[in-house]
Design a protein around this motif. Sequence first.
Motif, PDB file in Angstrom:
ATOM      1  N   GLN A 269       0.844  -1.186   0.000  1.00  0.00           N
ATOM      2  CA  GLN A 269       0.000   0.000   0.000  1.00  0.00           C
ATOM      3  C   GLN A 269       0.886   1.246   0.000  1.00  0.00           C
ATOM      4  O   GLN A 269       1.862   1.317   0.750  1.00  0.00           O
ATOM      5  N   PHE A 270       0.549   2.216  -0.838  1.00  0.00           N
ATOM      6  CA  PHE A 270       1.334   3.447  -0.946  1.00  0.00           C
ATOM      7  C   PHE A 270       0.490   4.648  -0.518  1.00  0.00           C
ATOM      8  O   PHE A 270      -0.744   4.616  -0.622  1.00  0.00           O
ATOM      9  N   PRO A 271       1.162   5.706  -0.037  1.00  0.00           N
ATOM     10  CA  PRO A 271       0.402   6.886   0.412  1.00  0.00           C
ATOM     11  C   PRO A 271      -0.254   7.651  -0.721  1.00  0.00           C
ATOM     12  O   PRO A 271      -1.087   8.510  -0.486  1.00  0.00           O
ATOM     13  N   VAL A 272       0.135   7.357  -1.965  1.00  0.00           N
ATOM     14  CA  VAL A 272      -0.446   8.029  -3.131  1.00  0.00           C
ATOM     15  C   VAL A 272      -1.275   7.021  -3.915  1.00  0.00           C
ATOM     16  O   VAL A 272      -0.846   5.893  -4.143  1.00  0.00           O
ATOM     17  N   SER A 273      -2.481   7.418  -4.315  1.00  0.00           N
ATOM     18  CA  SER A 273      -3.339   6.586  -5.144  1.00  0.00           C
ATOM     19  C   SER A 273      -4.242   7.503  -5.958  1.00  0.00           C
ATOM     20  O   SER A 273      -4.364   8.699  -5.663  1.00  0.00           O
ATOM     21  N   SER A 274      -4.880   6.942  -6.977  1.00  0.00           N
ATOM     22  CA  SER A 274      -5.766   7.770  -7.806  1.00  0.00           C
ATOM     23  C   SER A 274      -6.950   8.284  -7.000  1.00  0.00           C
ATOM     24  O   SER A 274      -7.393   9.427  -7.198  1.00  0.00           O
ATOM     25  N   VAL A 275      -7.456   7.455  -6.069  1.00  0.00           N
ATOM     26  CA  VAL A 275      -8.581   7.892  -5.232  1.00  0.00           C
ATOM     27  C   VAL A 275      -8.180   9.083  -4.373  1.00  0.00           C
ATOM     28  O   VAL A 275      -8.921  10.065  -4.251  1.00  0.00           O
ATOM     29  N   ARG A 276      -6.995   9.011  -3.776  1.00  0.00           N
ATOM     30  CA  ARG A 276      -6.547  10.113  -2.915  1.00  0.00           C
ATOM     31  C   ARG A 276      -6.272  11.378  -3.717  1.00  0.00           C
ATOM     32  O   ARG A 276      -6.506  12.487  -3.221  1.00  0.00           O
ATOM     33  N   ILE A 277      -5.767  11.226  -4.949  1.00  0.00           N
ATOM     34  CA  ILE A 277      -5.552  12.394  -5.799  1.00  0.00           C
ATOM     35  C   ILE A 277      -6.894  13.045  -6.139  1.00  0.00           C
ATOM     36  O   ILE A 277      -7.052  14.265  -6.075  1.00  0.00           O
TER      37      ILE A 277
END
Length: 316
Positions: A269-277
């Motif tokens: 799991q990474f702190p950046v994702s398309s949902v978070r963007i």
Amino acid sequence: MLAIIGGSGFIGTVLAKKLKEENINFKILDKNKSQEFPDEWEYCDVTKIETLISALKNIDTIINLAAEHKDNVSPISLYYDVNVVGAENVCKAAKINSIENIIFTSSVAVYGFVEKETGEDGEYHPFNHYGKSKLEAEHVYDAWFSSHSDNKLVTIRPTVVFGENNRGNVYNLFRQIASGRFLMIGSGNNKKSMAYVENISAFIHYVSGLSVGKYVFNYVDKPDFTMNELTSVITNALGKKEKNIRVPYFIGLFGGYCFDLLSKVTGRQFPVSSVRIRKFCAKTQFKSNFIDESDFSAPVSLSEGIARTVRNEFLK
């Protein structure tokens, strides 16, 4: 006596401190032991109804803060096990123990992405499993309310909640801004509704005194800041200069999709994702059509809440 389900967490701990200061009897029901109030804590798991039935004996009011809410919960069924089945179990245990007062913290996630400032009469368009499961949980509590004429149900839909000692998405955002290496994706003119933890805790305490009936409130601390204004509030509180790096939205979203793919390939799991963007760049403005008509007054201004939080976290 009040029972705070999920009371060992961020909001529950602040609420418990407020109740303690006012000499109100409460106990914390949670899977995890309360670090601040170990003497008031009792083990409870909302997915295991037998723990609820025994823990809710001699309780007058239930405040349910328990939720599965992170963006990347796996398996997805956990959202529904905790948020929906948990709601069903709370209602069953309330009936068994003749409890007629429930305060449930839902979420503005039931509205999904919004194009305009949205009140309690907004349409429901949850875009993720967290929002969908919270909306299903609301229906469970609505059915419980309708089952008895003396029941009181207060459903609170907070916007994103922040404050000292929380390590959620807002903390990560504040930390990036405070570092002076903040990546501003998009124009930064999108407004974000927020809620300071002391204020939402004060409001939960306030609604516990309402008379019998059904209530639904959005909880938002005004005014809404744009991302650019939020950056200024934080840097000013820390006595720093703004050093934002700006990236167009389409590039940021493409980067989010790359991290999504990398997450699938590696299982990490990474702190950046398309949902978070998408959430970062979306306009998420909410309002309450009803709180302004009450005599409730938030004890701390939004700008002061932000300043307190960043000073506590980043001026040590």
